[in-house]
Design a protein around this motif. Structure first.
Motif, short mmCIF file in Angstrom:
data_model
loop_
_atom_site.label_atom_id
_atom_site.label_comp_id
_atom_site.label_asym_id
_atom_site.label_seq_id
_atom_site.Cartn_x
_atom_site.Cartn_y
_atom_site.Cartn_z
N PRO A 79 0.92 -1.24 0.18
CA PRO A 79 -0.08 0.08 0.19
C PRO A 79 1.06 1.42 -0.07
CG PRO A 79 -0.63 -1.51 1.83
CD PRO A 79 0.61 -2.00 1.22
N GLY A 80 0.18 2.46 -0.47
CA GLY A 80 1.08 3.85 -0.52
C GLY A 80 1.52 3.96 0.82
N LEU A 81 2.61 4.49 1.30
CA LEU A 81 2.79 5.13 2.61
C LEU A 81 1.99 6.53 2.82
CD1 LEU A 81 6.60 4.23 1.99
CD2 LEU A 81 4.90 3.01 3.02
N VAL A 82 1.90 6.49 4.24
CA VAL A 82 0.95 7.51 4.85
C VAL A 82 1.83 8.27 5.72
CG1 VAL A 82 -1.18 8.20 6.01
CG2 VAL A 82 -1.12 6.23 4.41
N ASP A 83 2.06 9.51 5.15
CA ASP A 83 2.88 10.53 6.17
C ASP A 83 2.07 11.42 7.19
OD1 ASP A 83 4.60 12.32 7.49
OD2 ASP A 83 5.83 12.62 5.60
N THR A 84 1.76 11.12 8.19
CA THR A 84 0.72 11.67 8.96
C THR A 84 1.26 13.21 9.51
OG1 THR A 84 1.43 10.55 11.19
CG2 THR A 84 -0.21 9.43 9.82
N HIS A 85 2.33 13.42 9.24
CA HIS A 85 3.02 14.76 9.84
C HIS A 85 4.05 15.40 9.23
CE1 HIS A 85 3.01 17.93 12.86
NE2 HIS A 85 4.26 17.74 13.01
N THR A 141 0.00 9.38 0.61
CA THR A 141 -0.95 10.49 1.48
C THR A 141 -0.16 11.20 2.24
OG1 THR A 141 -3.09 8.86 1.60
CG2 THR A 141 -3.10 10.44 3.21
N ALA A 142 -0.28 12.57 2.44
CA ALA A 142 0.44 13.59 3.25
C ALA A 142 -0.42 14.35 3.99
CB ALA A 142 1.26 13.99 2.57
N CYS A 143 -0.35 14.65 5.36
CA CYS A 143 -1.10 15.48 6.03
C CYS A 143 -0.15 16.57 6.55
CB CYS A 143 -1.44 14.77 7.44
SG CYS A 143 -2.50 15.78 8.45
N SER A 300 -6.05 10.70 17.76
CA SER A 300 -4.82 9.96 17.32
C SER A 300 -3.51 10.42 17.30
CB SER A 300 -5.01 9.19 15.78
OG SER A 300 -4.98 10.52 14.83
N LEU A 301 -2.23 9.68 17.38
CA LEU A 301 -1.09 10.28 17.43
C LEU A 301 -0.43 10.07 16.31
CD1 LEU A 301 0.07 9.43 21.21
CD2 LEU A 301 -0.23 11.54 20.24
N SER A 302 0.70 10.89 15.82
CA SER A 302 1.68 10.66 14.84
C SER A 302 2.84 10.47 15.41
CB SER A 302 1.47 12.20 13.89
OG SER A 302 2.70 11.87 12.96
N HIS A 303 3.50 9.55 15.05
CA HIS A 303 5.05 9.43 15.82
C HIS A 303 5.88 9.91 14.75
CE1 HIS A 303 8.45 7.25 17.70
NE2 HIS A 303 8.37 6.00 16.89
N CYS A 304 6.97 10.47 15.31
CA CYS A 304 7.77 11.48 14.33
C CYS A 304 8.89 10.97 14.68
CB CYS A 304 7.45 12.88 14.19
SG CYS A 304 5.80 13.17 13.84
N GLY A 329 -0.01 6.74 13.67
CA GLY A 329 0.68 6.59 12.36
C GLY A 329 2.22 7.09 12.40
N LEU A 330 2.80 6.97 11.29
CA LEU A 330 4.06 7.61 11.41
C LEU A 330 4.19 9.15 10.52
CD1 LEU A 330 6.48 4.68 10.72
CD2 LEU A 330 5.78 5.41 12.71
N GLY A 331 5.11 10.03 11.01
CA GLY A 331 5.36 11.04 10.47
C GLY A 331 6.74 11.37 10.13
N THR A 332 7.16 12.06 8.92
CA THR A 332 8.45 12.38 8.54
C THR A 332 8.81 13.66 9.57
OG1 THR A 332 8.00 13.87 6.97
CG2 THR A 332 8.70 11.42 6.48
N ASP A 333 7.71 14.53 9.75
CA ASP A 333 7.83 15.79 10.55
C ASP A 333 8.91 16.65 9.83
OD1 ASP A 333 7.28 17.79 12.32
OD2 ASP A 333 8.47 17.04 13.91
#
Ligand code: XAN
Length: 454
Positions: A79-85, A141-143, A300-304, A329-333
């Motif tokens: 699946p495509g990767l989801v950057d939550t932050h 997907t990017a937030c 929810s939380l975004s782990h960066c 989820g995970l984020g690059t921040d």
């Protein structure tokens, strides 16, 4: 066994055959070998089934078996990767300026750069770079956080739409800034511009791009603004994003500035900013009581992890977050995190978990399968987009990466001829890069991952 959509039979646009790996609610990693997946003309997954069912499926769904796209031996879909932050407006200095803790870092580097987004030419340049770079690295997907500037934020929405990325875009709100005085709004401006941003972005009717209400964090917003933003999100039924408990100095200051609130979480809760559509970045220093509130509200939380380490903010105990059943989820921040690639976020999440294990050998280290789930399905749940994306479930949009672990000139070597798919996935997650991402699909559409610089 064959799975198919309940929707009326749709016209099939593409059928793929090969290995698919994804996460489900039940299992962190499901490996489907010799699988068939059909995508309809709306970009949705119309059916999945075994390769041996090709004839039956082709009759049921009316496609020509000779037009099926067969993956090669060293290829698979995830699946495509989801950057939550991710802070789009910090991309220009990603990879630099990581020599200070959070609050000093914001004042010294971040606010001066973000204040430049009044310049739409600069915004066009940086925002097209970040959308292209993240797409090429598999972020379907990017937030996004932007700056306080509405027009530049609308431009990011347009660019995400033009390049074909699924995105939540948040115009940053802040009416406090004691260090870079010119980079802030009045409370009224922040509200008015947020409403203008929401209206103008929604009016564009971009199919995959939505606004997200974005108070920067409690230290940048007066109580009145927090309350107003909570009300705006409620009125429009919109998602919310912000930061929480990233660094101990920040937590201490929030306590001083908001003495009548029980905790940092309580500040957001009482201002209607903690809903089942909220994603809060970091959360390294949340107490168990606060995690219970996250669970109760559905926030929810975004782990960066890159940023948490780069700014020496803290180590998120993911196991404890999962124990509290908080969506994660995970984020690059970017740019507190120096890499815009979600593969880096996967590696740093694993490293952080291992540091916790070094500190306490009884700690239950996250497996690579669990981290893979955080980067895909977990991220989609954190952004409340799991009805549309996150894994290969019939009825969801086809957001996918065609991975080729043997890409010529790529970053990894395969010494053994027939590794298990699961082992190959682990290698890709640890060693792969954009050279291994042969194709990127968002809602069924192949997006350009051109390798020439923007
Ligand atoms: N808190 C923040 N944390 C971070 O990592 N990046 C930011 O831009 C920010 N603003 C508030």
């Amino acid at each position: 066994m064959m799975a198919q959509s309940d929707r009326p039979a749709a016209t099939i646009a593409n059928v793929y055959r090969g290995t698919f790996m994804h996460s489900t609610q039940k299992t962190a990693l499901e490996v489907l070998e010799d699988e068939l997946l059909g995508v309809d003309t709306d970009g949705k997954i119309a059916f999945m089934g075994r390769g041996a069912e090709l004839q039956t499926l082709s009759q049921t769904f009316g496609f020509n078996p000779s037009e099926v796209t067969q993956l090669a031996k060293d290829e698979f879909f995830i699946p495509g990767l989801v950057d939550t932050h991710i802070h789009a407006c910090q991309y220009s200095y990603a990879g630099t300026a990581l020599d200070m803790p959070l609050l000093q870092w914001l004042n010294t580097y971040t606010f001066p750069v973000e204040s430049q987004f009044t310049d739409l030419n600069f915004a066009q340049r940086v925002y097209s770079q970040v959308v292209k770079r993240t797409l090429r690295n598999g972020t379907t997907t990017a937030c996004y956080f932007t700056s306080i500037h509405t027009d530049a934020s609308l431009l990011l929405g347009k660019l995400a739409n033009d390049f074909g990325q699924r995105a939540l875009v948040g115009k940053v709100c802040m009416d406090i800034n004691d260090f870079v005085e010119h980079y802030k709004e009045t409370t009224q401006e922040s509200q008015d511009e947020t409403c203008r941003f929401i209206k103008e972005l929604l009016d564009k009717k971009y199919p995959l791009v939505r606004p997200v209400v974005t108070p920067r964090f409690a230290l940048s917003c007066k109580e009145t603004l927090l309350g107003e933003l909570g009300a705006i999100a409620k009125k429009h039924n919109l998602p919310i994003q912000s930061h929480i408990s990233e660094n101990l100095e920040e937590v201490k200051l929030v306590k001083q500035l908001f003495p009548k609130y029980a905790s940092y979480t309580d500040v957001y809760l009482k201002n209607n900013l903690l809903t089942d559509k909220t994603v809060m970045a970091h959360g390294c220093h949340l107490s168990d009581e606060e995690l219970v509130i996250f669970k109760e509200t559905g926030a929810s939380l975004s782990h960066c992890p890159n940023s948490n380490i780069s700014l020496c903010s803290g180590l998120l105990d993911v196991r404890n977050v999962l124990k509290h059943q908080v969506k994660l989820g995970l984020g690059t921040d970017v740019a507190g995190g120096y890499s815009a690639s979600m593969l880096d976020a996967v590696r740093r999440a694993r490293d952080t978990s291992k540091v916790l294990t070094i500190q306490n050998p009884n700690y239950n280290t996250l497996t690579f399968e669990e981290v893979f789930r955080l980067a895909t399905l977990g991220g989609s749940q954190a952004l409340s987009l799991d009805g549309q994306t996150g894994n290969f479930e019939v009825g969801k949009d086809f957001d996918a990466l065609r991975v080729n672990v043997a890409a010529p000139g790529g970053p990894m070597d395969l010494s053994v001829n027939s590794e298990e798919p699961k082992i190959i996935l682990e290698k890709f997650l640890n060693l792969g890069d954009d050279r291994n991402i042969a194709e990127v699909y968002v809602a069924g559409r192949k997006v350009s991952v051109g390798r020439t610089n923007p």
